[in-house]
Design a protein around this motif. Structure first.
Motif, PDB file in Angstrom:
ATOM      1  N   ASP A 108     -26.759   5.634 -26.971  1.00 12.06           N
ATOM      2  CA  ASP A 108     -26.610   4.591 -25.968  1.00 12.06           C
ATOM      3  C   ASP A 108     -26.425   3.206 -26.589  1.00 12.06           C
ATOM      4  O   ASP A 108     -25.755   2.351 -26.032  1.00 12.06           O
ATOM      5  N   THR A 109     -27.058   2.997 -27.758  1.00 11.40           N
ATOM      6  CA  THR A 109     -27.003   1.667 -28.357  1.00 11.40           C
ATOM      7  C   THR A 109     -25.871   1.534 -29.376  1.00 11.40           C
ATOM      8  O   THR A 109     -25.601   0.440 -29.845  1.00 11.40           O
ATOM      9  N   TYR A 110     -25.222   2.650 -29.743  1.00  7.89           N
ATOM     10  CA  TYR A 110     -24.147   2.575 -30.726  1.00  7.89           C
ATOM     11  C   TYR A 110     -22.873   2.052 -30.077  1.00  7.89           C
ATOM     12  O   TYR A 110     -22.542   2.399 -28.959  1.00  7.89           O
ATOM     13  N   THR A 111     -22.159   1.205 -30.828  1.00 11.23           N
ATOM     14  CA  THR A 111     -20.913   0.621 -30.328  1.00 11.23           C
ATOM     15  C   THR A 111     -19.804   0.865 -31.346  1.00 11.23           C
ATOM     16  O   THR A 111     -20.088   1.161 -32.518  1.00 11.23           O
ATOM     17  N   PRO A 112     -18.550   0.707 -30.936  1.00  9.63           N
ATOM     18  CA  PRO A 112     -17.453   0.830 -31.914  1.00  9.63           C
ATOM     19  C   PRO A 112     -17.602  -0.149 -33.072  1.00  9.63           C
ATOM     20  O   PRO A 112     -17.252   0.170 -34.206  1.00  9.63           O
ATOM     21  N   SER A 157     -21.187  10.605 -40.251  1.00  9.80           N
ATOM     22  CA  SER A 157     -22.156  10.999 -39.233  1.00  9.80           C
ATOM     23  C   SER A 157     -23.582  10.748 -39.709  1.00  9.80           C
ATOM     24  O   SER A 157     -24.405  10.181 -38.987  1.00  9.80           O
ATOM     25  N   LYS A 158     -23.868  11.144 -40.948  1.00  7.28           N
ATOM     26  CA  LYS A 158     -25.217  10.955 -41.490  1.00  7.28           C
ATOM     27  C   LYS A 158     -25.553   9.475 -41.638  1.00  7.28           C
ATOM     28  O   LYS A 158     -26.662   9.044 -41.335  1.00  7.28           O
ATOM     29  N   ALA A 159     -24.595   8.706 -42.141  1.00  2.11           N
ATOM     30  CA  ALA A 159     -24.838   7.278 -42.346  1.00  2.11           C
ATOM     31  C   ALA A 159     -25.053   6.550 -41.019  1.00  2.11           C
ATOM     32  O   ALA A 159     -25.868   5.630 -40.929  1.00  2.11           O
ATOM     33  N   ALA A 160     -24.318   6.971 -39.997  1.00  2.00           N
ATOM     34  CA  ALA A 160     -24.439   6.321 -38.692  1.00  2.00           C
ATOM     35  C   ALA A 160     -25.647   6.815 -37.910  1.00  2.00           C
ATOM     36  O   ALA A 160     -26.113   6.138 -36.981  1.00  2.00           O
ATOM     37  N   GLY A 161     -26.141   7.993 -38.260  1.00  2.00           N
ATOM     38  CA  GLY A 161     -27.273   8.555 -37.526  1.00  2.00           C
ATOM     39  C   GLY A 161     -26.888   9.091 -36.175  1.00  2.00           C
ATOM     40  O   GLY A 161     -27.709   9.161 -35.253  1.00  2.00           O
ATOM     41  N   SER A 192     -19.469  14.512 -33.070  1.00  2.00           N
ATOM     42  CA  SER A 192     -18.824  14.454 -31.753  1.00  2.00           C
ATOM     43  C   SER A 192     -18.963  13.063 -31.142  1.00  2.00           C
ATOM     44  O   SER A 192     -18.067  12.597 -30.427  1.00  2.00           O
ATOM     45  N   SER A 193     -20.068  12.371 -31.449  1.00  2.00           N
ATOM     46  CA  SER A 193     -20.238  11.005 -30.948  1.00  2.00           C
ATOM     47  C   SER A 193     -19.235  10.062 -31.600  1.00  2.00           C
ATOM     48  O   SER A 193     -18.723   9.141 -30.966  1.00  2.00           O
ATOM     49  N   ILE A 194     -18.957  10.294 -32.882  1.00  2.00           N
ATOM     50  CA  ILE A 194     -17.947   9.478 -33.567  1.00  2.00           C
ATOM     51  C   ILE A 194     -16.583   9.714 -32.937  1.00  2.00           C
ATOM     52  O   ILE A 194     -15.828   8.778 -32.664  1.00  2.00           O
ATOM     53  N   TYR A 195     -16.272  10.993 -32.678  1.00  2.00           N
ATOM     54  CA  TYR A 195     -14.976  11.321 -32.079  1.00  2.00           C
ATOM     55  C   TYR A 195     -14.844  10.770 -30.658  1.00  2.00           C
ATOM     56  O   TYR A 195     -13.729  10.664 -30.135  1.00  2.00           O
ATOM     57  N   HIS A 196     -15.958  10.423 -30.067  1.00  2.00           N
ATOM     58  CA  HIS A 196     -15.905   9.771 -28.751  1.00  2.00           C
ATOM     59  C   HIS A 196     -15.265   8.386 -28.863  1.00  2.00           C
ATOM     60  O   HIS A 196     -14.620   7.910 -27.925  1.00  2.00           O
TER      61      HIS A 196
END
Length: 200
Positions: A8-12, A37-41, A45-49
């Motif tokens: 919810d708090t992650y942004t582009p 993915s690991k670095a972003a936590g 699939s969330s990245i691909y969003h």
């Protein structure tokens, strides 16, 4: 923090900041979506969003650097007045943009042309360099810069000095000079050798 809360708090923008850090640390070719993915936590699939893949993240990252550099060329002080004054302004502001967007410009300076995004970035960099070189030519033609220095060589040396800042400038260190002081030192050092000496 739960995974859902993280999503919810992650942004582009925050994803891009993480991607640039990982690309600079591991190299673009050495970075996988798993690393990102690991670095972003967050999950892949969330990245691909947000993006189609890591090449889109690369393109967005170098675009952030290039947008800052090309914006300098549109500033009034880069478009009006004698060419030598415009060139000094562009030199100073280019150094400042590099320091303001340090991770992004660092990544831009490291692309090698292995992907479509990298080739696009290299072409844009060449375009920027050519526009600065044209300013240098105009300043020579107007009699403000030495005519005995090859324009292409002078341009490369000028950018070599500016780009080297990415290798050592660390704003978080106490002994690092202020960005404005670094930019002013670049201008004074470069133009002391480029400007024609005043006539007596």
């Amino acid at each position: 923090m739960t995974t859902a809360a993280k999503r919810d708090t992650y942004t582009p923008q925050t994803l891009l900041a993480v991607a640039v850090e990982v690309f600079n640390e591991r190299g673009y070719d050495g970075t996988s979506m798993e690393h990102l993915s690991k670095a972003a936590g967050i999950s892949k699939s969330s990245i691909y969003h947000h993006v189609r893949g890591k090449e889109e993240l690369l393109r967005r990252s170098v675009s952030h650097a290039l947008d800052g550099l090309f914006a300098v060329l549109e500033e009034p002080a880069a478009r009006e007045g004698r060419a030598v004054d415009r060139l000094e302004h562009v030199t100073r502001r280019t150094a400042l943009v590099l320091m303001e967007r340090l991770p992004y410009v660092t990544l831009l300076l490291r692309v090698r042309g292995n992907t479509d995004a990298e080739r696009w970035a290299l072409e844009r960099r060449r375009e920027f360099d050519q526009r600065v070189a044209e300013l240098l030519r105009q300043a020579v033609a107007e009699g403000d810069l030495r005519a005995d220095i090859d324009v292409r060589l002078a341009t490369r040396l000028l950018f070599g000095m500016i780009n080297s800042i990415a290798e050592w400038y660390r704003p978080q260190r106490r002994d690092t000079a202020a960005a404005e002081d670094v930019a002013e030192a670049v201008v004074r050092t470069a133009f002391a050798g480029l400007r024609l000496p005043p006539t007596s």
